[in-house]
Design an enzyme around this catalytic site. Structure first.
Site, PDB file in Angstrom:
ATOM      1  N   GLN A  99     -30.007 -57.332  33.891  1.00 28.48           N
ATOM      2  CA  GLN A  99     -28.994 -57.942  33.025  1.00 28.48           C
ATOM      3  C   GLN A  99     -28.107 -56.852  32.439  1.00 28.48           C
ATOM      4  OE1 GLN A  99     -31.050 -61.105  30.377  1.00 28.48           O
ATOM      5  NE2 GLN A  99     -32.641 -59.748  31.102  1.00 28.48           N
ATOM      6  N   ASN A 100     -28.471 -55.610  32.687  1.00 30.96           N
ATOM      7  CA  ASN A 100     -27.727 -54.502  32.070  1.00 30.96           C
ATOM      8  C   ASN A 100     -26.395 -54.264  32.764  1.00 30.96           C
ATOM      9  OD1 ASN A 100     -29.806 -54.270  30.362  1.00 30.96           O
ATOM     10  ND2 ASN A 100     -30.656 -52.393  31.220  1.00 30.96           N
ATOM     11  N   VAL A 101     -25.478 -53.736  31.982  1.00 27.20           N
ATOM     12  CA  VAL A 101     -24.131 -53.487  32.493  1.00 27.20           C
ATOM     13  C   VAL A 101     -23.854 -51.984  32.528  1.00 27.20           C
ATOM     14  CG1 VAL A 101     -23.228 -55.717  31.706  1.00 27.20           C
ATOM     15  CG2 VAL A 101     -23.203 -53.776  30.129  1.00 27.20           C
ATOM     16  N   HIS A 117     -24.954 -59.334  35.260  1.00 25.42           N
ATOM     17  CA  HIS A 117     -23.939 -59.434  34.199  1.00 25.42           C
ATOM     18  C   HIS A 117     -22.786 -58.452  34.373  1.00 25.42           C
ATOM     19  CE1 HIS A 117     -27.052 -61.472  31.298  1.00 25.42           C
ATOM     20  NE2 HIS A 117     -26.598 -62.273  32.234  1.00 25.42           N
ATOM     21  N   CYS A 145      -3.075 -54.302  32.933  1.00 25.99           N
ATOM     22  CA  CYS A 145      -2.964 -54.142  34.378  1.00 25.99           C
ATOM     23  C   CYS A 145      -1.516 -53.759  34.706  1.00 25.99           C
ATOM     24  CB  CYS A 145      -3.322 -55.483  35.011  1.00 25.99           C
ATOM     25  SG  CYS A 145      -3.267 -55.547  36.788  1.00 25.99           S
ATOM     26  N   GLY A 184     -38.085 -54.924  29.025  1.00 24.39           N
ATOM     27  CA  GLY A 184     -37.067 -54.739  28.003  1.00 24.39           C
ATOM     28  C   GLY A 184     -36.034 -55.836  27.884  1.00 24.39           C
ATOM     29  N   THR A 185     -36.472 -57.070  28.077  1.00 20.25           N
ATOM     30  CA  THR A 185     -35.522 -58.162  27.839  1.00 20.25           C
ATOM     31  C   THR A 185     -36.096 -59.108  26.792  1.00 20.25           C
ATOM     32  OG1 THR A 185     -34.332 -60.047  28.783  1.00 20.25           O
ATOM     33  CG2 THR A 185     -36.388 -59.434  29.884  1.00 20.25           C
ATOM     34  N   SER A 186     -35.209 -59.594  25.914  1.00 23.28           N
ATOM     35  CA  SER A 186     -35.663 -60.514  24.870  1.00 23.28           C
ATOM     36  C   SER A 186     -35.940 -61.896  25.465  1.00 23.28           C
ATOM     37  CB  SER A 186     -34.609 -60.622  23.763  1.00 23.28           C
ATOM     38  OG  SER A 186     -33.386 -61.031  24.314  1.00 23.28           O
TER      39      SER A 186
HETATM   40  P1  NAD Z   1     -31.722 -57.813  24.050  1.00 25.49           P
HETATM   41  O1  NAD Z   1     -30.929 -56.841  23.285  1.00 25.49           O
HETATM   42  O2  NAD Z   1     -31.613 -59.246  23.742  1.00 25.49           O
HETATM   43  O3  NAD Z   1     -33.289 -57.461  23.893  1.00 25.49           O
HETATM   44  C1  NAD Z   1     -33.769 -56.158  24.082  1.00 25.49           C
HETATM   45  C2  NAD Z   1     -35.259 -56.217  24.315  1.00 25.49           C
HETATM   46  O4  NAD Z   1     -35.698 -54.898  24.624  1.00 25.49           O
HETATM   47  C3  NAD Z   1     -36.063 -56.677  23.096  1.00 25.49           C
HETATM   48  O5  NAD Z   1     -36.997 -57.667  23.490  1.00 25.49           O
HETATM   49  C4  NAD Z   1     -36.780 -55.399  22.638  1.00 25.49           C
HETATM   50  O6  NAD Z   1     -38.054 -55.661  22.072  1.00 25.49           O
HETATM   51  C5  NAD Z   1     -36.904 -54.640  23.932  1.00 25.49           C
HETATM   52  N1  NAD Z   1     -37.005 -53.186  23.789  1.00 25.49           N
HETATM   53  C6  NAD Z   1     -36.461 -52.382  22.844  1.00 25.49           C
HETATM   54  N2  NAD Z   1     -36.761 -51.090  23.092  1.00 25.49           N
HETATM   55  C7  NAD Z   1     -37.506 -51.084  24.236  1.00 25.49           C
HETATM   56  C8  NAD Z   1     -38.106 -50.058  24.997  1.00 25.49           C
HETATM   57  N3  NAD Z   1     -38.003 -48.759  24.654  1.00 25.49           N
HETATM   58  N4  NAD Z   1     -38.812 -50.405  26.111  1.00 25.49           N
HETATM   59  C9  NAD Z   1     -38.935 -51.703  26.473  1.00 25.49           C
HETATM   60  N5  NAD Z   1     -38.377 -52.720  25.791  1.00 25.49           N
HETATM   61  C10 NAD Z   1     -37.674 -52.414  24.683  1.00 25.49           C
HETATM   62  O7  NAD Z   1     -31.427 -57.509  25.583  1.00 25.49           O
HETATM   63  P2  NAD Z   1     -31.341 -58.460  26.862  1.00 25.49           P
HETATM   64  O8  NAD Z   1     -32.544 -59.356  26.915  1.00 25.49           O
HETATM   65  O9  NAD Z   1     -31.063 -57.577  28.005  1.00 25.49           O
HETATM   66  O10 NAD Z   1     -30.106 -59.445  26.633  1.00 25.49           O
HETATM   67  C11 NAD Z   1     -28.924 -59.076  26.032  1.00 25.49           C
HETATM   68  C12 NAD Z   1     -27.679 -59.027  26.880  1.00 25.49           C
HETATM   69  O11 NAD Z   1     -27.111 -57.844  26.450  1.00 25.49           O
HETATM   70  C13 NAD Z   1     -27.779 -58.887  28.365  1.00 25.49           C
HETATM   71  O12 NAD Z   1     -26.987 -59.860  28.896  1.00 25.49           O
HETATM   72  C14 NAD Z   1     -27.141 -57.525  28.705  1.00 25.49           C
HETATM   73  O13 NAD Z   1     -26.098 -57.687  29.638  1.00 25.49           O
HETATM   74  C15 NAD Z   1     -26.513 -57.064  27.442  1.00 25.49           C
HETATM   75  N6  NAD Z   1     -26.757 -55.664  27.043  1.00 25.49           N
HETATM   76  C16 NAD Z   1     -26.800 -54.679  27.980  1.00 25.49           C
HETATM   77  C17 NAD Z   1     -27.028 -53.374  27.591  1.00 25.49           C
HETATM   78  C18 NAD Z   1     -27.064 -52.309  28.659  1.00 25.49           C
HETATM   79  O14 NAD Z   1     -26.472 -52.479  29.719  1.00 25.49           O
HETATM   80  N7  NAD Z   1     -27.766 -51.203  28.416  1.00 25.49           N
HETATM   81  C19 NAD Z   1     -27.218 -53.063  26.250  1.00 25.49           C
HETATM   82  C20 NAD Z   1     -27.166 -54.097  25.303  1.00 25.49           C
HETATM   83  C21 NAD Z   1     -26.949 -55.396  25.723  1.00 25.49           C
END
Ligand code: NAD
Length: 242
Positions: A99-101, A117, A145, A184-186
């Site tokens: 889900q990360n970007v 995403h 653009c 690491g996803t909520s």
């Molecule tokens: P979220 O922010 O909702 O949840 C983050 C989760 O990560 C939590 O459950 C937390 O307990 C857990 N966490 C925190 N530190 C951790 C660690 N060190 N190791 C393992 N787990 C850990 O994130 P989500 O569920 O990915 O959903 C949010 C949306 O936000 C997604 O759609 C995503 O695209 C976007 N997002 C992406 C990034 C990125 O690309 N890095 C950053 C923030 C949000």
């Protein structure tokens, strides 16, 4: 040693999984210094992230949304993949559904990454729909653009559809996996979170906090991604070569 980690490692040794899918969220990049949306660091200038990552926010105030994205894009540019990204990338044949970007799985060298995403270092013309890589900071915010229309980050905002091709690839990979590692996803952002329930068989969650996905998983390891993912990947590799 974490008791659930022991159990998860034992299960890996017994089952010798050959098709592993890693389903990842913001937490896998937390130790690279990129804040998650939920939990500590989820605020920017008193805005909640969930209120900025929407088409409505962009239509109302593209400048503020772009300022937030420029802050996040800078964090991503400066970040390095951590031990979890690197361990995942080192497992031959593994598929990453993220889900990360931030593009950190690909930068770590992961073979197959499905970005549900989008990618924050790519942009899209709101009128013509064309996308292109634009990793550097823009001189003028909001950027435009060549056709004069606004550019937007090529990411999926809350309330928007996921790209069909990415969804199809993710579903095939998750259904066909004999091990699903959820990191690491909520587990509250749908439809992405719903993909976890497509998997039947061994699944392991790595997250310091409990989530709605915890009870769906065979084992839940309450730990940080970078601390335990390398051990998990070592166990998979040893089991497959035993
Ligand atoms: P979220 O922010 O909702 O949840 C983050 C989760 O990560 C939590 O459950 C937390 O307990 C857990 N966490 C925190 N530190 C951790 C660690 N060190 N190791 C393992 N787990 C850990 O994130 P989500 O569920 O990915 O959903 C949010 C949306 O936000 C997604 O759609 C995503 O695209 C976007 N997002 C992406 C990034 C990125 O690309 N890095 C950053 C923030 C949000």
């Amino acid at each position: 040693m974490n008791a659930s980690l022991d159990k998860a490692l034992d299960a890996i040794r017994r089952r010798s999984p050959r098709r592993t899918v890693f389903f990842t969220g913001a937490g896998v990049s937390a130790e690279s210094g990129i804040p998650t949306f939920r939990g500590a660091g989820g605020l920017w200038r008193n805005f909640r992230s969930e209120d900025l990552a929407t088409p409505e926010a962009f239509a109302r105030d593209p400048k503020t949304v772009w300022e937030w994205y420029e802050w996040r894009r800078e964090l991503v540019r400066d970040a390095e993949p951590n031990a979890a990204h690197r361990a995942i990338a080192a497992l031959p044949g593994a598929v990453v559904v993220t889900q990360n970007v931030d593009g950190l799985h690909a930068r770590a060298g992961a073979h197959e990454v499905v970005e549900l995403h989008g990618n924050i270092l790519r942009v899209r013309c709101v009128r013509e729909g064309g996308t292109f890589d634009a990793p550097s900071a823009f001189d003028v915010i909001p950027p435009r653009c060549a056709c004069g229309s606004l550019l937007r980050p090529d990411v999926v905002w809350f309330g928007e559809m996921l790209p069909d091709e990415a969804v199809a690839r993710a579903m095939v990979a998750i259904r066909g996996a004999d091990l699903l590692v959820v990191i690491g996803t909520s587990g509250v952002v749908y439809p992405a979170a719903g993909m976890v329930s497509l998997h039947r068989g061994l699944s392991i969650e790595i997250n310091p906090a409990a989530t709605p996905l915890t009870t769906n998983c065979t084992y839940a390891v309450a730990a940080k991604a970078a601390d335990v993912t390398p051990q998990l990947v070592d166990a998979i590799q040893e089991a497959c070569h035993a």
